[in-house]
Structures are given as structure tokens and as C-alpha cells.
Design an enzyme around this catalytic site. Structure first.
Site, PDB file in Angstrom:
ATOM      1  N   LYS A  30       0.841  -1.208   0.000  1.00  0.00           N
ATOM      2  CA  LYS A  30       0.000   0.000   0.000  1.00  0.00           C
ATOM      3  C   LYS A  30       0.872   1.253   0.000  1.00  0.00           C
ATOM      4  CE  LYS A  30      -1.593   1.638   4.045  1.00  0.00           C
ATOM      5  NZ  LYS A  30      -1.482   3.034   4.482  1.00  0.00           N
ATOM      6  N   ARG A  76      -3.530  10.888   4.347  1.00  0.00           N
ATOM      7  CA  ARG A  76      -2.372  11.775   4.285  1.00  0.00           C
ATOM      8  C   ARG A  76      -1.531  11.637   3.021  1.00  0.00           C
ATOM      9  NH1 ARG A  76       0.134  14.241   8.346  1.00  0.00           N
ATOM     10  NH2 ARG A  76       2.170  13.707   7.511  1.00  0.00           N
ATOM     11  N   CYS A 120      -3.950  12.947  12.662  1.00  0.00           N
ATOM     12  CA  CYS A 120      -4.733  11.720  12.532  1.00  0.00           C
ATOM     13  C   CYS A 120      -4.642  10.976  13.847  1.00  0.00           C
ATOM     14  CB  CYS A 120      -4.237  10.866  11.377  1.00  0.00           C
ATOM     15  SG  CYS A 120      -2.645  10.143  11.668  1.00  0.00           S
ATOM     16  N   ILE A 125       8.274   6.303  16.922  1.00  0.00           N
ATOM     17  CA  ILE A 125       7.988   7.075  15.701  1.00  0.00           C
ATOM     18  C   ILE A 125       6.777   7.991  15.884  1.00  0.00           C
ATOM     19  CG2 ILE A 125       7.549   6.940  13.198  1.00  0.00           C
ATOM     20  CD1 ILE A 125      10.182   5.592  13.899  1.00  0.00           C
TER      21      ILE A 125
HETATM   22  C1  EPZ Z   1       4.762   6.618   6.417  1.00  0.00           C
HETATM   23  O1  EPZ Z   1       4.136   7.745   7.009  1.00  0.00           O
HETATM   24  C2  EPZ Z   1       3.698   5.559   6.299  1.00  0.00           C
HETATM   25  N1  EPZ Z   1       2.603   6.040   5.470  1.00  0.00           N
HETATM   26  C3  EPZ Z   1       3.184   5.173   7.688  1.00  0.00           C
HETATM   27  O2  EPZ Z   1       2.265   4.100   7.541  1.00  0.00           O
HETATM   28  C4  EPZ Z   1       4.363   4.707   8.535  1.00  0.00           C
HETATM   29  O3  EPZ Z   1       3.906   4.445   9.840  1.00  0.00           O
HETATM   30  C5  EPZ Z   1       5.450   5.777   8.555  1.00  0.00           C
HETATM   31  O4  EPZ Z   1       5.843   6.136   7.202  1.00  0.00           O
HETATM   32  C6  EPZ Z   1       6.718   5.343   9.309  1.00  0.00           C
HETATM   33  O5  EPZ Z   1       7.229   4.194   8.719  1.00  0.00           O
HETATM   34  C7  EPZ Z   1       2.702   6.036   4.166  1.00  0.00           C
HETATM   35  O6  EPZ Z   1       3.715   5.662   3.574  1.00  0.00           O
HETATM   36  C8  EPZ Z   1       1.495   6.437   3.403  1.00  0.00           C
HETATM   37  P1  EPZ Z   1       7.223   9.790   8.483  1.00  0.00           P
HETATM   38  P2  EPZ Z   1       4.870   9.161   6.995  1.00  0.00           P
HETATM   39  O7  EPZ Z   1       7.243  11.055   7.717  1.00  0.00           O
HETATM   40  O8  EPZ Z   1       5.624   9.300   5.738  1.00  0.00           O
HETATM   41  C9  EPZ Z   1       7.288  13.192  11.878  1.00  0.00           C
HETATM   42  C10 EPZ Z   1       0.240   2.926   7.869  1.00  0.00           C
HETATM   43  O9  EPZ Z   1      -0.336   2.399   8.854  1.00  0.00           O
HETATM   44  N2  EPZ Z   1       7.252  14.197  10.783  1.00  0.00           N
HETATM   45  O10 EPZ Z   1       8.370   8.844   8.305  1.00  0.00           O
HETATM   46  O11 EPZ Z   1       3.828  10.179   7.306  1.00  0.00           O
HETATM   47  C11 EPZ Z   1       6.020  12.362  11.972  1.00  0.00           C
HETATM   48  O12 EPZ Z   1       5.014  13.049  12.689  1.00  0.00           O
HETATM   49  C12 EPZ Z   1       0.886   4.288   7.952  1.00  0.00           C
HETATM   50  O13 EPZ Z   1       0.301   2.376   6.755  1.00  0.00           O
HETATM   51  C13 EPZ Z   1       7.377  15.543  11.074  1.00  0.00           C
HETATM   52  O14 EPZ Z   1       7.494  15.944  12.240  1.00  0.00           O
HETATM   53  O15 EPZ Z   1       5.851   8.989   8.220  1.00  0.00           O
HETATM   54  C14 EPZ Z   1       6.530  11.122  12.643  1.00  0.00           C
HETATM   55  O16 EPZ Z   1       6.602  11.318  14.029  1.00  0.00           O
HETATM   56  C15 EPZ Z   1       0.655   4.976   9.247  1.00  0.00           C
HETATM   57  N3  EPZ Z   1       7.373  16.446  10.043  1.00  0.00           N
HETATM   58  C16 EPZ Z   1       7.941  10.961  12.082  1.00  0.00           C
HETATM   59  O17 EPZ Z   1       8.287  12.249  11.566  1.00  0.00           O
HETATM   60  C17 EPZ Z   1       7.248  16.046   8.736  1.00  0.00           C
HETATM   61  O18 EPZ Z   1       7.249  16.917   7.851  1.00  0.00           O
HETATM   62  C18 EPZ Z   1       8.091   9.946  10.959  1.00  0.00           C
HETATM   63  O19 EPZ Z   1       7.060  10.137  10.021  1.00  0.00           O
HETATM   64  C19 EPZ Z   1       7.148  14.678   8.460  1.00  0.00           C
HETATM   65  C20 EPZ Z   1       7.141  13.764   9.482  1.00  0.00           C
END
Ligand code: EPZ
Length: 422
Positions: free
Chosen positions: A22, A93, A117, A329
Site C-alpha cells: 500500500k 495523508r 490523525c 515514531i
Molecule cells: C509513512 O508515514 C507511512 N505512510 C506510515 O504508515 C508509517 O507508519 C510511517 O511512514 C513510518 O514508517 C505512508 O507511507 C502512506 P514519516 P509518513 O514522515 O511518511 C514526523 C500505515 O499504517 N514528521 O516517516 O507520514 C512524523 O510526525 C501508515 O500504513 C514531522 O514531524 O511517516 C513522525 O513522528 C501509518 N514532520 C515521524 O516524523 C514532517 O514533515 C516519521 O514520520 C514529516 C514527518
């Protein structure tokens, strides 16, 4: 609305096919905005989330056509809009990732901010800073990002991410492929989905190297062409069914997988007393004896994925001893703990740490969850519980698991879907 009813206590055995990922598919779909020619995605999972994305792409002018054999053809010959409205972004998202490709191709975009979310605040500041570093002008107003590229288009830049973000790494790549000059991204996420996106972009004529390592280099090109690309197998679906087999007990072979993508989970499952046999594109999971408690902490890839934390907690509730699970995370990703407790699990949550004391004799109960991975952890617990478990709010599961009850039934689980009574 549907619900899932599980009659627990049945061992699982047989072969279970794994679908395309996905979280890769959604970003590959966004890549279709970068070319006028068709992008054909093979091994496409049929999910609510991919339908949301197709809906948004259709609004922007990309025609999506489902083809037999899990294929999706996406063709954005001429884009009709550069605006992604709130209604089409708030549900998921990953739709935010259309911003970069729209700026790269059309020079401007207006995309709704995705908001928080259930699992945490999830800001997009890193995404926006990366796009600004490439020269985009960004203004936030009334919940929207209004962005434009300078007259000559985006230009390559060196971007050092302050911490690892999957979405920001992918978003920067999606914008930089059409920028003038070279972009160097540092402290990148290394998830297999990042390499999948880079390889697909390269098949479309981009020049991306280093994806899967902390440093990614992108030589901008003036245009991209069409391609056919097979989505990488879903390592989260793989890990989920591996833990379902471990929890219920039995002998299950997961097929169409990349075993190396789940190395952290295999290590923990082996420590817990589960047999994991890795083949070339299969993994056999056998569990007959007791499960031992194992401590675990989530981390960016190649660490233990946060998207498998809830499922691991369900498994650990059956283990002998105490397991300490740390979520590093997302700040609010333990909402499954109280629901698992309703089935009899003993879990104490303090901040980002959960202590799971097993072995619990799980008993079926009505439960519901607030996100996708939390929901499936309840299915896992239900498979191992005595009696009937009813999981409501199945739309969460439908976002990310293709034909879940069909795949599990084929391995001997007693599980069915029915309409929720009103
Ligand atoms: C991706 O989300 C996945 N979603 C998530 O899967 C997954 O849990 C996550 O990566 C970590 O592996 C998709 O690929 C669609 P991040 P993403 O940016 O890209 C913070 C599922 O169940 N952050 O690596 O949004 C953030 O809040 C989903 O399939 C900022 O602060 O994750 C988090 O604490 C849920 N500022 C951390 O970084 C930003 O601009 C890592 O998030 C971006 C992120």
C-alpha cells in the site's frame, strides 16, 4: 458498515499470498502526475486507500483504468486542475504527496494541509522545507498550501533532513526528478518503498541513485516518459500474517514476498520461539510450542516498523513473561492497548512504553479500533482467543488489507464479514 466476526482457537496452515505494498503504491500513483504518458502499475493492491488516491488523481486529470491481473493504468495526458481540495486530502495523508509533482510539472499547486490523525499530529514541515529548498514559493492560507515554482522551474539543491521521514524523502524525490541540476538528499529514510519509488522513477527516465541509503542523489531531467512497474510486496502485510500464524499457531507459507525486508521482525520472532524459514520469495512460519516474551522498540528501517507494533503487542500478550514495547515514531500509537485488554491482554502503558504481561488466556469480545494497524492487531488477538471476537469499524482494515478474511479463511481461520446491524 461491515464488521468482522472471528471464531478463535483454530490453527492456521497453508499458503497465503501477499499483495503489493500500500505505502509504495500510493506514492507510485502520485508519480503518474509527472508524465503525459501512461504509467502501468502491476501487483497493485485493491484497497480503499488506493481508491482514494485514484479519486484525487481523477480530479487532477489523470485517468485511471483497472486492468485484469492486479494492474492499474494511470494516464495524465493533460492535467485539468492543480488543486487538491480538503475533502479529497483529509481522508488520507498520502494524497499530500501530489503537491511536489504538481509544482514540478505545472509550476503551481494548491493542496489542502492533511491535518493530524489518530496516531499523532503528523506535521508536514519537512515536506514543505524540502520543496522550498528546491525553489518553490510556499504560502499557507485557510488550511491550504499555495505553492509556485519560479519562472525557470525548480532547481536542484542540497537538503539535509533533520530527522528521518519516509514521506518527506519521497516527496523531495518526486519534485526533484524534474528540477534543473543536481539534488542531494541527506539523512533520508531507507524503507524499501523509497527504493521502489526511485526504481520506478528511473524506469520513467529519471536519474536517481542511492535510494535505500541515507544519501540520495538526483540529476534532474527535462521530462519523464511512461513505464510499467510492479509494486514491491507489502512487508507490513507479510509481517502481519506472520504474526497471525505465530499467534494462532500452525504452519503458514507466505508467498510473493521479499524476506529480507522483514529482517528485524524475523529476529524477534525467532527469539520468541517461532520458526521462520526464509526462501527466495517465500517465508514459512511455524509455531507449535510456547511463545517467549521479547522486548521491542520501533525504529526507522531497517529497525522494527511502527506499522507492525500493534500486531507484535497482540502476539506478546500470549507470550510467557513480560515484554517491554517502546514506540519511537508516533506519539499516540497505543490505542489498541485498551481494546486488546478487553480480550484479556494485560498491558500497562506509560508514555511511549507498554509493558505486556503474558501469557494471557484471551477470550473473544466485541472490539473496535481507531486505525488500520490497530484493527488488524485485534484480528490477530481474535484468531488466538477462545470464542467469538467481533471487530467493528472494518473500514480501517479495508484501507490497507486486501481480501483479509478470504486470505485467512483459506488457511483455516474461521472468520467472516457481515453488515453491522443498525
Ligand atoms: C509513512 O508515514 C507511512 N505512510 C506510515 O504508515 C508509517 O507508519 C510511517 O511512514 C513510518 O514508517 C505512508 O507511507 C502512506 P514519516 P509518513 O514522515 O511518511 C514526523 C500505515 O499504517 N514528521 O516517516 O507520514 C512524523 O510526525 C501508515 O500504513 C514531522 O514531524 O511517516 C513522525 O513522528 C501509518 N514532520 C515521524 O516524523 C514532517 O514533515 C516519521 O514520520 C514529516 C514527518
Amino acid at each position: 458498515m461491515d464488521r468482522i466476526i472471528i471464531s478463535g482457537g483454530h490453527r492456521l496452515s497453508g499458503a497465503l499470498p501477499i499483495s503489493g505494498a500500500k505505502n509504495s503504491a500510493l506514492k507510485l500513483m502520485a508519480a503518474s502526475l509527472l508524465t503525459e504518458e501512461p504509467l502501468v502499475l502491476e501487483n497493485m493492491p485493491r484497497l480503499a486507500d488506493s481508491r482514494f488516491m485514484a479519486h484525487l488523481l481523477a480530479h487532477l486529470g489523470v485517468v485511471a483504468e483497472e486492468q485484469p491481473g492486479s494492474k492499474l493504468k494511470l494516464e495524465g495526458r493533460a492535467l485539468e486542475s492543480t488543486t487538491a481540495p480538503y475533502d479529497l486530502v483529509r481522508k488520507m495523508r498520502a494524497t499530500f504527496n501530489v503537491l511536489g509533482p504538481l509544482i514540478a510539472r505545472e509550476g503551481r499547486a494548491k493542496v489542502s494541509l492533511p491535518g493530524g490523525c489518530a496516531i499523532g499530529a503528523r506535521p508536514v514541515d519537512l515536506h514543505l522545507k524540502a520543496l522550498e529548498a528546491l525553489g518553490a514559493r510556499i504560502e499557507l492560507s485557510e488550511g491550504y498550501v499555495n505553492a509556485s515554482a519560479p519562472a525557470g522551474g525548480l532547481t536542484g539543491a542540497r537538503i539535509v533532513f533533520p530527522f528521518v521521514s519516509v514521506g518527506a524523502t519521497e516527496h523531495a524525490m518526486l519534485a526533484a526528478v524534474l528540477a534543473r541540476g543536481t539534488t542531494v538528499l541527506e539523512n533520508c529514510a531507507r524503507e524499501p518503498e523509497i527504493a521502489d519509488l526511485a526504481d520506478c522513477l528511473n524506469a520513467m527516465g529519471a536519474k536517481v541513485s542511492g535510494a535505500g541509503s541515507p544519501t540520495i542523489t538526483i540529476e534532474g531531467v527535462s521530462s519523464l516518459h511512461g513505464a510499467t512497474w510492479a509494486v514491491v510486496p507489502d512487508r507490513i502485510e507479510t509481517g502481519t500474517y506472520a504474526m497471525a500464524a505465530a499467534a494462532a499457531g500452525g504452519d503458514v507459507t507466505l508467498t510473493g514476498v521479499r524476506p529480507a525486508h522483514n529482517a528485524a521482525l524475523w529476529a524477534d520472532l525467532r527469539e520468541a520461539g517461532v520458526t521462520v524459514e526464509e526462501g527466495e520469495d517465500t517465508v514459512r512460519i511455524v509455531r507449535d510450542g510456547p511463545i517467549r516474551a521479547v522486548d521491542m522498540q520501533t525504529a526507522p528501517y531497517p529497525g522494527f516498523p511502527t506499522d507492525l507494533q500493534a500486531q507484535f503487542m497482540a502476539l506478546m500478550s500470549l507470550a510467557e513473561g513480560a515484554s517491554v514495547i517502546r514506540e519511537t515514531i508516533f506519539e499516540n500509537r497505543f490505542m489498541h492497548a485498551p481494546e486488546l485488554s478487553r480480550l484479556g491482554a494485560r498491558i500497562d502503558v506509560k508514555g511511549n512504553e507498554a509493558v505486556v504481561r503474558g501469557p494471557a488466556a484471551l477470550k473473544g469480545a466485541p472490539v473496535m479500533a481507531t486505525d488500520l494497524r490497530a484493527s488488524v492487531s485485534l484480528v490477530i488477538a481474535g484468531l488466538a482467543a477462545e470464542g467469538e471476537t467481533v471487530v467493528s469499524r472494518v473500514y480501517h482494515l479495508d484501507r490497507g488489507f486486501e481480501r483479509l478474511e478470504e486470505k485467512l479463511s483459506a488457511c483455516g481461520a474461521v472468520i467472516r464479514r457481515e453488515r453491522e446491524p443498525v
